[in-house]
Design a protein around this motif. Structure first.
Motif, mmCIF file in Angstrom:
data_model
loop_
_atom_site.group_PDB
_atom_site.id
_atom_site.type_symbol
_atom_site.label_atom_id
_atom_site.label_comp_id
_atom_site.label_asym_id
_atom_site.label_seq_id
_atom_site.Cartn_x
_atom_site.Cartn_y
_atom_site.Cartn_z
ATOM 1 N N TYR A 4 0.836 -1.195 0.000
ATOM 2 C CA TYR A 4 0.000 0.000 0.000
ATOM 3 C C TYR A 4 0.874 1.249 0.000
ATOM 4 O O TYR A 4 1.987 1.255 0.533
ATOM 5 N N LEU A 9 -3.507 2.634 5.114
ATOM 6 C CA LEU A 9 -3.625 1.203 4.812
ATOM 7 C C LEU A 9 -2.360 0.440 5.176
ATOM 8 O O LEU A 9 -2.431 -0.736 5.550
ATOM 9 N N ARG A 10 -1.197 1.086 5.108
ATOM 10 C CA ARG A 10 0.028 0.414 5.552
ATOM 11 C C ARG A 10 -0.047 0.101 7.045
ATOM 12 O O ARG A 10 0.295 -0.992 7.489
ATOM 13 N N ASP A 13 -2.666 -2.604 7.711
ATOM 14 C CA ASP A 13 -2.195 -3.895 7.207
ATOM 15 C C ASP A 13 -1.084 -4.460 8.090
ATOM 16 O O ASP A 13 -1.110 -5.636 8.467
ATOM 17 N N ALA A 24 -9.521 -1.568 -2.587
ATOM 18 C CA ALA A 24 -8.237 -1.268 -1.958
ATOM 19 C C ALA A 24 -7.487 -0.176 -2.705
ATOM 20 O O ALA A 24 -6.976 0.769 -2.090
ATOM 21 N N ASP A 25 -7.423 -0.263 -4.030
ATOM 22 C CA ASP A 25 -6.671 0.722 -4.802
ATOM 23 C C ASP A 25 -7.304 2.106 -4.699
ATOM 24 O O ASP A 25 -6.602 3.112 -4.560
ATOM 25 N N ASP A 28 -6.746 3.458 -1.142
ATOM 26 C CA ASP A 28 -5.320 3.739 -0.977
ATOM 27 C C ASP A 28 -4.955 5.061 -1.657
ATOM 28 O O ASP A 28 -4.233 5.897 -1.096
#
Length: 413
Positions: A4, A9-10, A13, A24-25, A28
């Motif tokens: 990510y 999101l990092r 995750d 997700a994309d 992100d």
């Protein structure tokens, strides 16, 4: 781990929060470019939330830590209906005063985890009763009813579970998912909220709100759910033999909260450190690799960090000091659960019940029969035993992990 680009999101995750993510994309990219307001809803069915809700509270904390805006949505309106998700039977109906009092009590928890204010990334708390209470039934049916089909609603787990078990699902509860979808649309319109977070059992409700808002307003929203948090032996997080692990200090003493985390199973230490503390990931990797008796040090660090976050540094230190005196030095720590006895004596069964170690005298009797009851570290073998109350504190124990004090009330002048 996924590569990510956004801090949000990092972070989620890396620490194990992500179970399902609608796009997700897209999320992100959005989180990389702008501040994303995101919310989680909490119904006010009790004066406190419990540990089962803590992963959701921590998600809001992670949202703020990564530069975004957390919104706490209190379900003053939806609590009047009751969320059927994960429930085998209908909830007890609460009065408006009960709901209002519960919300006021729950608010105190969030002050420990989030920074509230008027800034762009400051947390805010709102109540869906502010818009749901004023809705006319015909108005909402005309407005959003056409966007839901009974066919699809019958496929949701919350509905299927109840029907499969032949448990009644009231029409009132059936409307819960519609109102939660309406919440998401309302918050998108008025607060620019683009993200709803929740547990895995909320996936269908979240997707409903996204689809409703896309169809009506053409706005793209996002949903993210966490995995079901269970312990290594498969038990649901927050459910113990002694009852719920409440987050409010007036519902569960900080010492008992500390003990809950200290008693974490070895296999859960690393995961719980990631989910429920702010300890650095590299340090967590070191702690979870400790072996043998050394893993107990990691458990104490977990208990200290979790208790400090929920109850403050002083309460965490007091709990840790009490545990050290009780378990390591064989003394009765001053922060243990307390039962004041006004008469000159009390039976062992009454003492175990009154201090909260057993739910009934029958359970207390079984505790004694099993050899788990102790007075001043001496095993009690007779269920009819009486305890003489003196001016000195008396230590009472149930098993190896529950300890408390019997005390004569202080004299008043």
């Amino acid at each position: 781990m996924t590569n990510y680009q956004s801090d949000l999101l990092r972070l989620l995750d890396d620490r194990g929060y992500i179970h399902q993510l609608t796009d997700a994309d897209g999320l992100d990219k959005l989180a990389s470019e702008t501040i994303v307001p995101g919310y989680i809803g909490f119904d006010a069915t009790a004066p406190s939330l419990h540990v089962g809700s803590l992963v959701q509270i921590m998600m809001l904390r992670r949202l703020q830590q990564s530069g975004h805006k957390p919104i706490v949505l209190m379900g003053g309106g939806t609590t009047k209906i009751g969320d059927p998700s994960g429930k085998d039977e209908s909830r007890k109906m609460l009065s408006p005063d009960d709901i209002s009092n519960n919300i006021a009590s729950i608010k105190r928890v969030f002050d420990n985890f989030l920074t509230f204010g008027d800034g762009p990334t400051d947390a805010m708390m709102i109540n869906n009763a502010d818009w749901l209470d004023s809705l006319g039934y015909l108005d909402i049916l005309q407005d959003i009813g056409p966007h839901f089909t009974i066919n699809r609603m019958l496929t949701f787990d919350a509905v299927k579970l109840r029907l499969d078990r032949e448990q009644p699902l009231t029409f009132l509860e059936f409307n819960y998912m519609i109102l939660q979808a309406y919440d998401f649309r309302e918050m998108s319109r008025n607060l620019g909220c683009r993200l709803q977070l929740g547990g895995s059992d909320q996936w269908g409700n979240i997707v409903n709100g996204m689809e409703l808002t896309r169809r009506v307003d053409g706005t793209q929203l996002f949903g993210l759910t966490t995995p079901l948090i269970t312990t290594a032996d498969g038990a649901k997080m927050g459910k113990t033999a002694g009852g719920a692990i409440w987050l409010n200090g007036d519902q569960l003493a900080p010492y008992d909260y500390w003990q809950f985390w200290r008693n974490t199973q070895d296999a859960d230490v690393g995961r719980f450190l990631r989910l429920f503390t702010d300890i650095n990931i590299d340090e967590i990797a070191r702690l979870e690799n400790l072996q043998g008796a050394e893993i107990n040090q990691a458990k104490k660090i977990l208990a200290d960090a979790a208790t400090e976050m929920a109850h403050g540094k002083d309460a965490a230190k007091a709990a840790a000091d009490t545990a050290q005196k009780t378990f390591e030095q064989g003394q009765a720590g001053g922060n243990l659960p307390l039962c004041e006895v006004s008469s000159g004596e009390i039976s062992i069964l009454e003492a175990l019940v009154n201090i909260g170690f057993c739910a009934s005298k029958g359970e207390a009797k079984r505790m004694v029969a099993g050899g788990g009851a102790r007075i001043n570290d001496e095993q009690v073998k007779d269920a009819g035993a009486m305890i003489a109350i003196t001016d000195q504190d008396i230590k009472i124990s149930a098993g190896k992990k529950k300890h408390g004090l019997l005390r004569r009330p202080a004299k008043t002048i």
